[in-house]
Design a protein around this motif. Structure first.
Motif, mmCIF file in Angstrom:
data_model
loop_
_atom_site.group_PDB
_atom_site.id
_atom_site.type_symbol
_atom_site.label_atom_id
_atom_site.label_comp_id
_atom_site.label_asym_id
_atom_site.label_seq_id
_atom_site.Cartn_x
_atom_site.Cartn_y
_atom_site.Cartn_z
ATOM 1 N N GLY A 216 37.165 39.642 52.295
ATOM 2 C CA GLY A 216 37.330 39.151 50.929
ATOM 3 C C GLY A 216 38.349 39.973 50.158
ATOM 4 O O GLY A 216 39.163 39.434 49.398
ATOM 5 N N LEU A 217 38.323 41.271 50.378
ATOM 6 C CA LEU A 217 39.306 42.139 49.717
ATOM 7 C C LEU A 217 40.680 42.010 50.355
ATOM 8 O O LEU A 217 41.697 41.993 49.659
ATOM 9 C CB LEU A 217 38.834 43.597 49.762
ATOM 10 C CG LEU A 217 37.678 43.923 48.824
ATOM 11 C CD1 LEU A 217 37.226 45.364 49.002
ATOM 12 C CD2 LEU A 217 38.108 43.687 47.377
ATOM 13 N N ALA A 218 40.707 41.925 51.668
ATOM 14 C CA ALA A 218 42.000 41.798 52.360
ATOM 15 C C ALA A 218 42.743 40.549 51.888
ATOM 16 O O ALA A 218 43.969 40.538 51.798
ATOM 17 C CB ALA A 218 41.785 41.751 53.879
ATOM 18 N N ASN A 219 41.986 39.518 51.572
ATOM 19 C CA ASN A 219 42.589 38.246 51.146
ATOM 20 C C ASN A 219 42.784 38.144 49.630
ATOM 21 O O ASN A 219 43.249 37.111 49.136
ATOM 22 C CB ASN A 219 41.695 37.076 51.598
ATOM 23 C CG ASN A 219 41.541 37.018 53.111
ATOM 24 O OD1 ASN A 219 42.451 37.367 53.846
ATOM 25 N ND2 ASN A 219 40.378 36.593 53.569
ATOM 26 N N SER A 220 42.402 39.191 48.909
ATOM 27 C CA SER A 220 42.349 39.075 47.442
ATOM 28 C C SER A 220 43.697 39.233 46.762
ATOM 29 O O SER A 220 43.830 38.897 45.587
ATOM 30 C CB SER A 220 41.362 40.103 46.871
ATOM 31 O OG SER A 220 41.859 41.421 47.011
ATOM 32 N N GLY A 221 44.659 39.768 47.484
ATOM 33 C CA GLY A 221 45.963 39.981 46.862
ATOM 34 C C GLY A 221 46.135 41.411 46.371
ATOM 35 O O GLY A 221 46.596 41.650 45.250
ATOM 36 N N ILE A 222 45.766 42.340 47.230
ATOM 37 C CA ILE A 222 45.827 43.760 46.874
ATOM 38 C C ILE A 222 47.238 44.177 46.472
ATOM 39 O O ILE A 222 47.421 45.070 45.651
ATOM 40 C CB ILE A 222 45.333 44.626 48.073
ATOM 41 C CG1 ILE A 222 43.879 44.292 48.418
ATOM 42 C CG2 ILE A 222 45.471 46.112 47.769
ATOM 43 C CD1 ILE A 222 43.385 44.900 49.724
ATOM 44 N N GLY A 223 48.221 43.508 47.054
ATOM 45 C CA GLY A 223 49.614 43.851 46.763
ATOM 46 C C GLY A 223 49.947 43.825 45.280
ATOM 47 O O GLY A 223 50.812 44.574 44.816
ATOM 48 N N GLY A 224 49.240 42.992 44.538
ATOM 49 C CA GLY A 224 49.472 42.919 43.100
ATOM 50 C C GLY A 224 49.144 44.211 42.369
ATOM 51 O O GLY A 224 49.609 44.428 41.248
#
Lengths: 155, 155
Positions: free
Chosen positions: A71-79
């Motif tokens: 869920g975190l990997a797909n959350s858009g951490i790059g933002g």
């Protein structure tokens, strides 16, 4: 996995005692605090999976942890690595090396690997096959290490 | 939602520059740091959803944020409030009131409400129906507020 290095035009929030969500532009220090928090949560859940595949195995706990990771990997951490957050203090000074912000292609590659293996881990977790989960956890962990090797300062 | 107040016999990890995951019993300070991190990550993702339903709506971002929230809601956060972690400093001194640890039944009720509304939010997010997502986000936010009102010290 371009989302991993995309800049999310999001909004920070103030979560006060009232529970109200107030919006304002996220400051670099807030972004750094959030990303440091994300990595702590990943570490918590990664540790739980490791403890399970190395010790007493609880399928439900592994699934819960793997799903949280995915869920975190797909959350858009790059933002959380938006321009302006190259330096600064969240919970502590950022451990992200300056090189991270100068190599978007390499970051995208590493982030893509991380996302792929995290999602695969969540998939394999559902099987309850301890050996397969352990093997996949190893692949996933390597993607963490690869990024740390390149872009994380030693604490 | 007994998992929310169950004590997870987990293992902490040291995520060093090597990327290796080493195990040891989690200290209270580590548990507090992890739970403070979890709430920061929830705040980040909650704020993103609020920004979207109040402003320019991006369905994919809302889905990513809602899934991250649900993944955490289902992860077994209660384990981070294990006995021994009533007081102490993670990133900062814990803001969990002593009463939290004396009222497991009320905590279970609040945690159950939070989990239910977080999972419903993830479900509704997939619909792309902004009004429905906004309404469900309101219900979800209320469960955050309810727990803060009872058990979170003011910063």
């Amino acid at each position: 996995m371009k989302q991993c290095i995309s800049v999310i035009v999001g909004a920070s929030l103030l979560l006060g005692a009232s529970g109200a969500f107030a919006q304002q532009a996220p400051k670099p220090e807030q972004l750094i605090k959030w990303r440091q928090s994300v990595y702590q949560v990943l570490a918590w859940n990664s540790g739980r999976i490791k403890a399970n595949v190395d010790g007493q195995f609880n399928k439900d706990e592994v699934i819960r942890a793997a799903n949280a990771i995915a869920g975190l990997a797909n959350s858009g951490i790059g933002g959380l690595f938006a321009a302006g957050s190259e330096t600064g203090k969240g919970w502590k000074e950022t451990a992200t090396k300056p090189d991270f912000f100068k190599n978007p292609q390499r970051v995208a590659e590493l982030a893509g690997n991380f996302n792929r293996e995290a999602n695969e881990l969540a998939k394999v977790a559902g099987s309850g096959d301890v050996a397969a989960i352990k093997a996949q956890f190893g692949k996933y962990s390597q993607t963490c290490k690869a990024c740390h090797d390149d872009f994380k300062s030693k604490d």
